[in-house]
Scaffold this motif. Structure first.
Motif, PDB file in Angstrom:
ATOM      1  N   ILE A 224      52.276  43.190  40.239  1.00 47.13           N
ATOM      2  CA  ILE A 224      51.685  43.419  38.911  1.00 47.13           C
ATOM      3  C   ILE A 224      51.105  42.118  38.366  1.00 47.13           C
ATOM      4  CG2 ILE A 224      52.243  43.975  36.500  1.00 47.13           C
ATOM      5  CD1 ILE A 224      54.231  46.073  37.615  1.00 47.13           C
ATOM      6  N   ALA A 225      51.820  41.020  38.552  1.00 56.81           N
ATOM      7  CA  ALA A 225      51.329  39.719  38.086  1.00 56.81           C
ATOM      8  C   ALA A 225      50.009  39.346  38.751  1.00 56.81           C
ATOM      9  CB  ALA A 225      52.367  38.635  38.361  1.00 56.81           C
ATOM     10  N   SER A 226      49.780  39.824  39.961  1.00 55.24           N
ATOM     11  CA  SER A 226      48.590  39.468  40.733  1.00 55.24           C
ATOM     12  C   SER A 226      47.389  40.364  40.459  1.00 55.24           C
ATOM     13  CB  SER A 226      48.915  39.514  42.238  1.00 55.24           C
ATOM     14  OG  SER A 226      49.948  38.612  42.565  1.00 55.24           O
ATOM     15  N   ILE A 227      47.540  41.359  39.583  1.00 61.59           N
ATOM     16  CA  ILE A 227      46.428  42.261  39.291  1.00 61.59           C
ATOM     17  C   ILE A 227      45.290  41.489  38.629  1.00 61.59           C
ATOM     18  CG2 ILE A 227      45.665  44.236  37.911  1.00 61.59           C
ATOM     19  CD1 ILE A 227      48.490  45.365  38.152  1.00 61.59           C
ATOM     20  N   LEU A 228      44.095  41.631  39.173  1.00 59.10           N
ATOM     21  CA  LEU A 228      42.889  41.065  38.571  1.00 59.10           C
ATOM     22  C   LEU A 228      42.455  42.001  37.446  1.00 59.10           C
ATOM     23  CD1 LEU A 228      40.459  39.033  38.653  1.00 59.10           C
ATOM     24  CD2 LEU A 228      39.378  40.639  40.242  1.00 59.10           C
ATOM     25  N   ILE A 229      42.441  41.512  36.202  1.00 60.15           N
ATOM     26  CA  ILE A 229      42.135  42.390  35.071  1.00 60.15           C
ATOM     27  C   ILE A 229      40.755  42.147  34.470  1.00 60.15           C
ATOM     28  CG2 ILE A 229      44.531  42.832  34.418  1.00 60.15           C
ATOM     29  CD1 ILE A 229      44.268  40.626  32.299  1.00 60.15           C
ATOM     30  N   ALA A 230      40.195  40.942  34.677  1.00 58.53           N
ATOM     31  CA  ALA A 230      38.913  40.636  34.033  1.00 58.53           C
ATOM     32  C   ALA A 230      38.372  39.318  34.572  1.00 58.53           C
ATOM     33  CB  ALA A 230      39.100  40.546  32.522  1.00 58.53           C
ATOM     34  N   TYR A 231      37.184  38.968  34.081  1.00 57.55           N
ATOM     35  CA  TYR A 231      36.591  37.659  34.326  1.00 57.55           C
ATOM     36  C   TYR A 231      36.271  37.014  32.980  1.00 57.55           C
ATOM     37  CZ  TYR A 231      35.927  39.073  39.216  1.00 57.55           C
ATOM     38  OH  TYR A 231      36.130  39.495  40.510  1.00 57.55           O
ATOM     39  N   THR A 232      36.271  35.690  32.969  1.00 59.55           N
ATOM     40  CA  THR A 232      35.930  34.964  31.750  1.00 59.55           C
ATOM     41  C   THR A 232      34.411  34.911  31.570  1.00 59.55           C
ATOM     42  OG1 THR A 232      35.804  32.836  32.879  1.00 59.55           O
ATOM     43  CG2 THR A 232      37.970  33.513  32.030  1.00 59.55           C
ATOM     44  N   PHE A 233      33.968  34.351  30.461  1.00 55.88           N
ATOM     45  CA  PHE A 233      32.525  34.214  30.217  1.00 55.88           C
ATOM     46  C   PHE A 233      31.860  33.349  31.277  1.00 55.88           C
ATOM     47  CE2 PHE A 233      33.767  35.593  25.943  1.00 55.88           C
ATOM     48  CZ  PHE A 233      32.759  36.497  25.654  1.00 55.88           C
ATOM     49  N   ASP A 234      32.630  32.423  31.878  1.00 53.22           N
ATOM     50  CA  ASP A 234      32.058  31.612  32.958  1.00 53.22           C
ATOM     51  C   ASP A 234      32.482  32.152  34.334  1.00 53.22           C
ATOM     52  OD1 ASP A 234      34.649  30.903  32.525  1.00 53.22           O
ATOM     53  OD2 ASP A 234      34.320  28.737  32.525  1.00 53.22           O
ATOM     54  N   LYS A 235      32.820  33.461  34.366  1.00 52.37           N
ATOM     55  CA  LYS A 235      33.034  34.236  35.594  1.00 52.37           C
ATOM     56  C   LYS A 235      34.240  33.784  36.419  1.00 52.37           C
ATOM     57  CE  LYS A 235      28.127  35.465  35.937  1.00 52.37           C
ATOM     58  NZ  LYS A 235      26.917  35.490  36.785  1.00 52.37           N
ATOM     59  N   LYS A 236      35.261  33.257  35.754  1.00 50.53           N
ATOM     60  CA  LYS A 236      36.502  32.927  36.442  1.00 50.53           C
ATOM     61  C   LYS A 236      37.469  34.107  36.332  1.00 50.53           C
ATOM     62  CE  LYS A 236      36.160  27.931  35.759  1.00 50.53           C
ATOM     63  NZ  LYS A 236      36.796  26.720  35.147  1.00 50.53           N
ATOM     64  N   PRO A 237      38.242  34.391  37.385  1.00 49.26           N
ATOM     65  CA  PRO A 237      39.144  35.551  37.357  1.00 49.26           C
ATOM     66  C   PRO A 237      40.322  35.373  36.392  1.00 49.26           C
ATOM     67  CG  PRO A 237      39.477  34.272  39.357  1.00 49.26           C
ATOM     68  CD  PRO A 237      38.283  33.682  38.677  1.00 49.26           C
ATOM     69  N   VAL A 238      40.729  36.477  35.789  1.00 51.87           N
ATOM     70  CA  VAL A 238      41.884  36.503  34.899  1.00 51.87           C
ATOM     71  C   VAL A 238      42.876  37.520  35.455  1.00 51.87           C
ATOM     72  CG1 VAL A 238      42.726  36.899  32.554  1.00 51.87           C
ATOM     73  CG2 VAL A 238      40.425  35.964  32.907  1.00 51.87           C
ATOM     74  N   PHE A 239      44.143  37.116  35.546  1.00 54.19           N
ATOM     75  CA  PHE A 239      45.174  37.973  36.141  1.00 54.19           C
ATOM     76  C   PHE A 239      46.211  38.365  35.088  1.00 54.19           C
ATOM     77  CE2 PHE A 239      43.507  35.086  39.349  1.00 54.19           C
ATOM     78  CZ  PHE A 239      43.152  35.969  40.375  1.00 54.19           C
ATOM     79  N   VAL A 240      47.019  39.351  35.421  1.00 54.83           N
ATOM     80  CA  VAL A 240      48.083  39.777  34.509  1.00 54.83           C
ATOM     81  C   VAL A 240      49.022  38.614  34.206  1.00 54.83           C
ATOM     82  CG1 VAL A 240      50.164  41.208  34.324  1.00 54.83           C
ATOM     83  CG2 VAL A 240      48.033  42.232  35.103  1.00 54.83           C
TER      84      VAL A 240
END
Length: 560
Positions: A224-240
């Motif tokens: 669950i912690a490793s789920i990719l949920i979004a990207y930032t405005f500068d296209k970096k991945p954001v995880f749970v």
């Protein structure tokens, strides 16, 4: 006299026929302290029960799959359940491991997932509806995570999440096409940030896949912690893990992770747990359920969703490496009706003998036999007999199977229960004793394009893979983020070996069209969306719900 409906069969003396769940647990060596009963006939296997069972050696594993589904019917789940009953009738200690039904198909058109006729898991009404609450827990967890993401942005968005690049979707366990694309956050600033949102059916969510691939609570939490949920405005991945909410989401699923114990109409123990669709997810019950079944029985019967090109392939390439136990044999279910449909006979004419259509349609079965043989495990064909099948058709299909050197058995499980599957059970016992040398279709080290191309050519029969511009950009993103070493889970129509549901039989020289790729890092695979597969199905013009009712005593009718 008409043959009774599934629910009518299930309700015949059901309380006299079903054994108390403690008796079912005793059959597989579990004590009352090892289960958590939900009433008299269903239970969850407790943590202590799981630990106790895991000390046992593995039994034999049998995977049941099928040809591509058609409106004519195949009966894969029915055969899987009946096969387990037949093995038990032969004196073999057998445990069934199946997926949980989703309310989407139950209320829609496909139906539930509890088998049919005299080969069913019971209590069928409970299993097909709320069961032990696993689907509700998953839906709550999925939407809790979505709410936490939107709240984070509303409260200042310290992670710099781009609302246009949120991957995580809300979910509902029912077919609701109106929610495929919608807008949330309207009204005023206190209602959060307006943005486009997309719902998917619960069984298509990554969280369902994660539940089915997790070994224990710690593994579940890490995934669950490793789920990719979004990207930032500068296209970096954001995880749970960046939101620090993996503990809260895991907490909501702590009971859902425990497999459910029920029984068949013939009191064979059945572990039913997890329910990802095979056309939009990986289509197999939980690893924990399958492992438990193998530890508790000498023979475990499990199934992959839809045809061997979907659930079968995904079981072999995604599940088996995590299970550390390849199937000892594979059963491919086919019906003469479905093969004639694949060979061009019209649905309304399927009761009429048509040897030409059967010969042409056999190409679909032949392809699936070839597909499963790629993995170097014994393969058996089960002809699920219908009353309208003629002796000429049965003789022809048997001879066609003989020509490709595959063992074939006729079954009449739907009408006869275990008695209709004895020959198949004997063939399975014989096949499972053969030496096998399982090998995977591809290796993780191969590129995503190579994996997709391998499945497209070897399993589907495609001669080309075409990527949309969006998919090409996503391929580059996978490489840039070093996510290229994961298995692929191809979302594709179940009705054809190709990505076009109208191409029946065994199409050749076609192009597989890849629309987009979605990294599911918690589950540990890349979802490859092809054709027009949707992750939120719609209801038909006449949903099955129109025929359902319940009387003042609580007795349900019209479920199936």
């Amino acid at each position: 006299m008409a043959f009774p409906s599934d629910i009518e069969i299930a309700q015949i003396n059901e309380h006299d026929r079903m054994k108390d769940i403690n008796e079912i647990a005793e059959k597989v060596g579990l004590e009352s302290k090892d289960i958590e009963p939900y009433g008299h006939y269903k239970a969850k296997i407790s943590g202590s029960g799981i630990s106790k069972a895991m000390k046992n050696d593995d039994g034999k594993l049998i995977l049941v799959t099928s040809i591509n589904p058609t409106p004519a019917g195949e009966g894969k789940s029915t055969v899987a359940i009946g096969l387990a009953d037949s093995l038990q009738a032969l004196g073999k200690k057998t445990v069934l491991a199946l997926r949980e039904p989703s309310l989407g198909p139950v209320m829609g058109i496909k139906g539930g997932a509890t088998g049919g006729g005299y080969a069913q898991v019971v209590p069928m009404e409970d299993i097909n509806l709320h069961f032990t609450g696993d689907m509700h827990a998953l839906t709550s967890a999925i939407n809790t995570l979505a709410a936490l993401i939107d709240n984070h942005m509303h409260q200042g968005n310290q992670l710099n999440i781009d609302p246009r690049r949120i991957i995580w979707k809300r979910a509902l366990d029912i077919n609701d096409r109106a929610l495929r694309s919608t807008v949330i956050g309207l009204g005023s600033p206190i209602n959060s940030i307006p943005r486009e949102e997309h719902f998917e059916i619960t069984v298509a969510s990554e969280l369902m896949a994660i539940l089915c691939l997790s070994q224990d609570l710690d593994d579940l939490k890490e995934r669950i912690a490793s789920i990719l949920i979004a990207y930032t405005f500068d296209k970096k991945p954001v995880f749970v893990r960046d939101l620090h909410v993996e503990g809260a989401i895991t907490m909501l699923l702590k009971d859902a992770l425990k497999p459910n114990l029920v029984q068949t109409l013939e009191n064979t123990p059945a572990i039913i747990h997890g329910g990802p669709f095979a056309n939009i997810a990986h289509g197999c019950n939980s690893i924990l359920a399958t492992k438990l079944a193998m530890k508790l029985g000498d023979y475990t019967i499990t199934e992959g969703g839809f045809g061997a090109d979907l659930g079968g392939e995904k079981f072999m390439d995604i599940v088996t490496p995590r299970l550390n136990h390849a199937p000892n044999a594979v059963v491919i279910v086919a019906t003469i009706r479905a093969l004639k449909y694949n060979g061009g006979q019209q649905l309304a004419d399927l009761e009429n003998e048509d040897l030409k259509a059967l010969t042409l349609g056999f190409k679909n079965l032949k392809r699936h036999i070839q597909n499963m043989r790629y993995y170097n495990v014994p393969v058996i064909v089960s002809i699920n007999r219908f009353a309208t099948d003629t002796e000429n058709e049965i003789k022809l299909l048997t001879s066609l199977c003989d020509e490709v050197g595959v063992d074939v058995e006729l079954t009449e499980i739907h009408h006869k229960g275990s008695k209709g599957g004895i020959d198949l059970a004997k063939a399975v016992i014989k096949a499972a004793d053969k030496a096998s040398n399982y090998s995977r279709l591809y290796e993780d080290e191969q590129t995503t394009e190579e994996k997709i191309a391998t499945i497209a050519s070897e399993i589907y029969g495609a001669n080309n893979v075409e990527y949309s511009d969006k998919a090409k950009k996503q391929l580059k993103s996978l490489k840039d983020n070093v996510w290229d070493d994961l298995p692929v889970c191809i979302a594709k129509t179940q009705y054809s070996l190709s990505d076009d549901p109208k191409k029946l039989g065994s199409p050749k020289d076609f192009t597989l069209h890849v629309k987009s790729l979605v990294p599911k890092l918690g589950a540990g695979f890349i979802v490859v969306l092809t054709g027009n597969v949707m992750t939120m199905p719609g209801l038909p013009s006449k949903p099955a719900a129109l025929n359902m009712d319940v009387d003042n005593t609580g007795k349900i009718s019209g479920l199936f």
